[in-house]
Design a protein around this motif. Structure first.
Motif, mmCIF file in Angstrom:
data_model
loop_
_atom_site.group_PDB
_atom_site.id
_atom_site.type_symbol
_atom_site.label_atom_id
_atom_site.label_comp_id
_atom_site.label_asym_id
_atom_site.label_seq_id
_atom_site.Cartn_x
_atom_site.Cartn_y
_atom_site.Cartn_z
ATOM 1 N N TYR A 28 4.732 -6.290 -4.122
ATOM 2 C CA TYR A 28 4.354 -7.291 -5.115
ATOM 3 C C TYR A 28 3.483 -6.673 -6.210
ATOM 4 C CZ TYR A 28 6.014 -10.680 -1.690
ATOM 5 O OH TYR A 28 6.788 -11.398 -0.809
ATOM 6 N N ALA A 29 2.812 -5.583 -5.901
ATOM 7 C CA ALA A 29 2.058 -4.833 -6.901
ATOM 8 C C ALA A 29 2.761 -3.491 -7.119
ATOM 9 C CB ALA A 29 0.620 -4.639 -6.437
ATOM 10 N N ASN A 30 2.073 -2.538 -7.733
ATOM 11 C CA ASN A 30 2.684 -1.240 -8.003
ATOM 12 C C ASN A 30 1.954 -0.148 -7.231
ATOM 13 O OD1 ASN A 30 4.802 -2.132 -9.813
ATOM 14 N ND2 ASN A 30 3.177 -2.630 -11.255
ATOM 15 N N GLU A 31 1.899 1.052 -7.774
ATOM 16 C CA GLU A 31 1.415 2.207 -7.013
ATOM 17 C C GLU A 31 -0.055 2.523 -7.237
ATOM 18 O OE1 GLU A 31 4.535 5.594 -7.025
ATOM 19 O OE2 GLU A 31 5.009 4.374 -8.779
ATOM 20 N N LEU A 32 -0.755 1.728 -8.019
ATOM 21 C CA LEU A 32 -2.126 2.088 -8.358
ATOM 22 C C LEU A 32 -3.104 1.754 -7.238
ATOM 23 C CD1 LEU A 32 -3.707 3.370 -10.638
ATOM 24 C CD2 LEU A 32 -4.050 1.090 -11.618
ATOM 25 N N LEU A 33 -3.042 0.534 -6.734
ATOM 26 C CA LEU A 33 -3.957 0.067 -5.690
ATOM 27 C C LEU A 33 -3.162 -0.312 -4.445
ATOM 28 C CD1 LEU A 33 -6.276 -2.205 -7.867
ATOM 29 C CD2 LEU A 33 -6.797 0.086 -7.004
ATOM 30 N N PRO A 34 -3.684 -0.015 -3.247
ATOM 31 C CA PRO A 34 -2.924 -0.256 -2.010
ATOM 32 C C PRO A 34 -2.942 -1.714 -1.562
ATOM 33 C CG PRO A 34 -5.031 0.725 -1.480
ATOM 34 C CD PRO A 34 -4.952 0.687 -2.992
ATOM 35 N N LEU A 35 -2.656 -2.628 -2.471
ATOM 36 C CA LEU A 35 -2.708 -4.047 -2.132
ATOM 37 C C LEU A 35 -1.597 -4.435 -1.172
ATOM 38 C CD1 LEU A 35 -3.484 -5.317 -5.741
ATOM 39 C CD2 LEU A 35 -5.077 -5.221 -3.812
ATOM 40 N N ASP A 36 -0.388 -3.914 -1.403
ATOM 41 C CA ASP A 36 0.713 -4.253 -0.499
ATOM 42 C C ASP A 36 0.497 -3.659 0.893
ATOM 43 O OD1 ASP A 36 2.910 -5.790 -1.931
ATOM 44 O OD2 ASP A 36 2.510 -4.207 -3.374
ATOM 45 N N ARG A 37 -0.052 -2.474 0.953
ATOM 46 C CA ARG A 37 -0.344 -1.890 2.266
ATOM 47 C C ARG A 37 -1.383 -2.735 2.989
ATOM 48 N NH1 ARG A 37 -1.480 4.257 2.127
ATOM 49 N NH2 ARG A 37 0.801 4.302 2.220
ATOM 50 N N LEU A 38 -2.386 -3.200 2.261
ATOM 51 C CA LEU A 38 -3.453 -4.000 2.858
ATOM 52 C C LEU A 38 -2.915 -5.312 3.415
ATOM 53 C CD1 LEU A 38 -6.511 -4.400 3.329
ATOM 54 C CD2 LEU A 38 -6.634 -5.399 1.048
ATOM 55 N N PHE A 39 -1.934 -5.922 2.721
ATOM 56 C CA PHE A 39 -1.432 -7.237 3.126
ATOM 57 C C PHE A 39 -0.051 -7.189 3.770
ATOM 58 C CE2 PHE A 39 -4.598 -8.179 -0.167
ATOM 59 C CZ PHE A 39 -5.388 -9.095 0.518
ATOM 60 N N GLY A 40 0.407 -5.985 4.142
ATOM 61 C CA GLY A 40 1.602 -5.861 4.967
ATOM 62 C C GLY A 40 2.927 -6.011 4.262
ATOM 63 N N SER A 41 2.973 -5.780 2.936
ATOM 64 C CA SER A 41 4.246 -5.923 2.214
ATOM 65 C C SER A 41 4.666 -4.628 1.521
ATOM 66 C CB SER A 41 4.128 -7.049 1.178
ATOM 67 O OG SER A 41 3.003 -6.865 0.338
ATOM 68 N N ALA A 76 13.701 -0.500 8.168
ATOM 69 C CA ALA A 76 13.741 -1.079 9.508
ATOM 70 C C ALA A 76 12.591 -2.065 9.710
ATOM 71 C CB ALA A 76 13.678 0.035 10.557
ATOM 72 N N LEU A 77 11.396 -1.706 9.233
ATOM 73 C CA LEU A 77 10.253 -2.602 9.355
ATOM 74 C C LEU A 77 10.475 -3.878 8.550
ATOM 75 C CD1 LEU A 77 7.285 -0.062 9.079
ATOM 76 C CD2 LEU A 77 7.970 -1.354 11.106
ATOM 77 N N LEU A 78 11.076 -3.733 7.368
ATOM 78 C CA LEU A 78 11.352 -4.910 6.546
ATOM 79 C C LEU A 78 12.335 -5.845 7.230
ATOM 80 C CD1 LEU A 78 11.253 -6.517 3.888
ATOM 81 C CD2 LEU A 78 13.096 -5.045 3.046
ATOM 82 N N GLN A 79 13.392 -5.280 7.784
ATOM 83 C CA GLN A 79 14.397 -6.110 8.461
ATOM 84 C C GLN A 79 13.774 -6.877 9.622
ATOM 85 O OE1 GLN A 79 17.677 -3.558 9.523
ATOM 86 N NE2 GLN A 79 18.037 -2.935 7.395
ATOM 87 N N ALA A 80 12.906 -6.215 10.380
ATOM 88 C CA ALA A 80 12.243 -6.898 11.499
ATOM 89 C C ALA A 80 11.332 -8.010 10.988
ATOM 90 C CB ALA A 80 11.448 -5.883 12.314
ATOM 91 N N ARG A 81 10.609 -7.733 9.893
ATOM 92 C CA ARG A 81 9.709 -8.745 9.337
ATOM 93 C C ARG A 81 10.479 -9.935 8.793
ATOM 94 N NH1 ARG A 81 7.134 -9.160 4.228
ATOM 95 N NH2 ARG A 81 7.820 -7.073 3.610
ATOM 96 N N MET A 82 11.612 -9.684 8.135
ATOM 97 C CA MET A 82 12.402 -10.771 7.570
ATOM 98 C C MET A 82 13.031 -11.629 8.659
ATOM 99 S SD MET A 82 11.878 -10.669 4.414
ATOM 100 C CE MET A 82 13.085 -11.890 3.912
ATOM 101 N N LYS A 83 13.402 -11.019 9.773
ATOM 102 C CA LYS A 83 13.943 -11.797 10.891
ATOM 103 C C LYS A 83 12.891 -12.744 11.443
ATOM 104 C CE LYS A 83 17.498 -8.526 12.431
ATOM 105 N NZ LYS A 83 17.916 -7.575 13.495
ATOM 106 N N ARG A 84 11.654 -12.236 11.539
ATOM 107 C CA ARG A 84 10.579 -13.097 12.041
ATOM 108 C C ARG A 84 10.308 -14.242 11.061
ATOM 109 N NH1 ARG A 84 8.241 -8.011 13.204
ATOM 110 N NH2 ARG A 84 6.830 -8.207 11.415
#
Length: 343
Positions: free
Chosen positions: A301-314, A324-332
């Protein structure tokens, strides 16, 4: 362009999709323990934080303030003449910038599919879009909604400064120049935070279905897709421009935000990792994280400057493991009925 070897920069998968050879990483300024040498190389490197794009947008903001912006005296009163001047200038900037990218990469196809993430070019007819055409659809929303709304925010900000509602820093003084320079360097960071918050908000299923799905019809985006949005999304997205009026600053900061938010998406949605330069050179232009967002919807949802997506799991770094992680998350999420995607 035929002698350019895209394998120097990345590879194609079994479906022909192109991706850079290195996984997506965040800016070294976010790493711990800090590595000053690495941060400095990132700050002044090519490509890096400053070069080539952010320095270009900042210099453009300065040029616009000096040569293409009405005087403070004119802007002190709400009057059609100077407002229309700014509107016309913004139409010209957006049309020329997006037009150059679109003409070279999509109309002329000057470099073919060299480092194009999606190997296909948009279809001539597509009933997902107004007028059954992606380009005409994008032009409609950019020109009829995007440019007027971004101009409205700029007009409000310039009027604030001209009337002293926001203190204007004196850039002829040493401390004033240092302060405005600091603010200019900070713009990419707080604009990314704003973009992330707004972006997560409009992926809330009701808002996604009512508003943001219009932008996401551009699964294979082009430069004109960058600010092709629903008017409500334009109001939310371009509200970042008023960030230049929250504290004592200078209209150059306001214009730097405007350049980054109005012109940057054209480059970011161009769909190519590298721009082929006549003579055999290349320049990095791509925004692979955001391309993955258009491809998968629920990542980056953001870009490469700040680790916001890493912090919030996206976060998605472009690797098979991330797929593979995305597919598992989308199934849930699908089981809980939480996905905002509309197909």
């Amino acid at each position: 362009m035929a002698d350019l070897d895209e394998s120097r920069f990345g590879k194609r998968d079994a479906f022909g999709a192109y991706q850079p050879k290195d996984p997506i990483t965040y800016a070294p300024i976010t790493e711990w323990p800090p590595n000053p040498g690495k941060v400095w190389r990132w700050f002044i490197g090519w490509p890096g934080f400053l070069l080539p794009w952010y320095l270009f947008y900042s210099c453009l903001a300065l040029a616009i303030w000096v040569w293409l912006t009405p005087s403070e005296a004119e802007m002190a009163d709400i009057a059609p003449a100077w407002i229309l001047t700014i509107l016309g200038r913004n139409y010209l900037l957006v049309a020329v910038w997006n037009g150059l990218w679109s003409s070279r990469l999509y109309l002329q196809k000057a470099q073919g599919t060299f480092t194009k993430y999606n190997p296909r070019f948009p279809e001539g007819k597509n009933d997902s879009f107004l007028w059954n055409n992606q380009l005409l659809d994008n032009l409609t929303f950019v020109l009829c909604s995007g440019v007027p709304i971004l101009t409205g925010y700029e007009v409000l900000g310039q009027w604030f400064y001209a009337n002293g509602m926001v203190p204007m820093v004196d850039v002829t003084s040493t401390w004033g120049l240092v302060w405005v320079g600091f603010l200019l360097l900070s713009v990419p960071f707080w604009t990314e935070v704003h973009f992330y918050i707004v972006h997560r908000l409009i992926h809330w299923p009701p808002l996604y279905r009512a508003v943001h799905h219009l932008h996401h019809r551009n699964i294979n985006p082009t430069p004109w897709s960058g600010i092709s949005m629903h008017p409500i999304e334009h109001l939310l997205y371009f509200s970042v421009i008023l960030g230049g009026c929250l504290i004592p600053a200078h209209p150059i900061v306001l214009l730097a935000i405007l350049m980054r938010s109005s012109l940057g998406p054209g480059q970011g949605h161009a769909g190519f990792e590298q721009l082929a330069i006549p003579g055999g050179g290349t320049a990095a232009v791509g925004d692979f994280p955001h391309y993955l967002h258009h491809k998968y919807f629920e990542v980056n949802y953001a870009n490469e400057l700040l680790p916001l997506d890493r912090l919030f799991g996206s976060f998605h770094d472009g690797s098979e493991a991330a797929d593979a992680l995305l597919q598992a998350r989308m199934k849930r999420k699908a089981k809980r009925g939480q996905t905002g995607r509309v197909t």
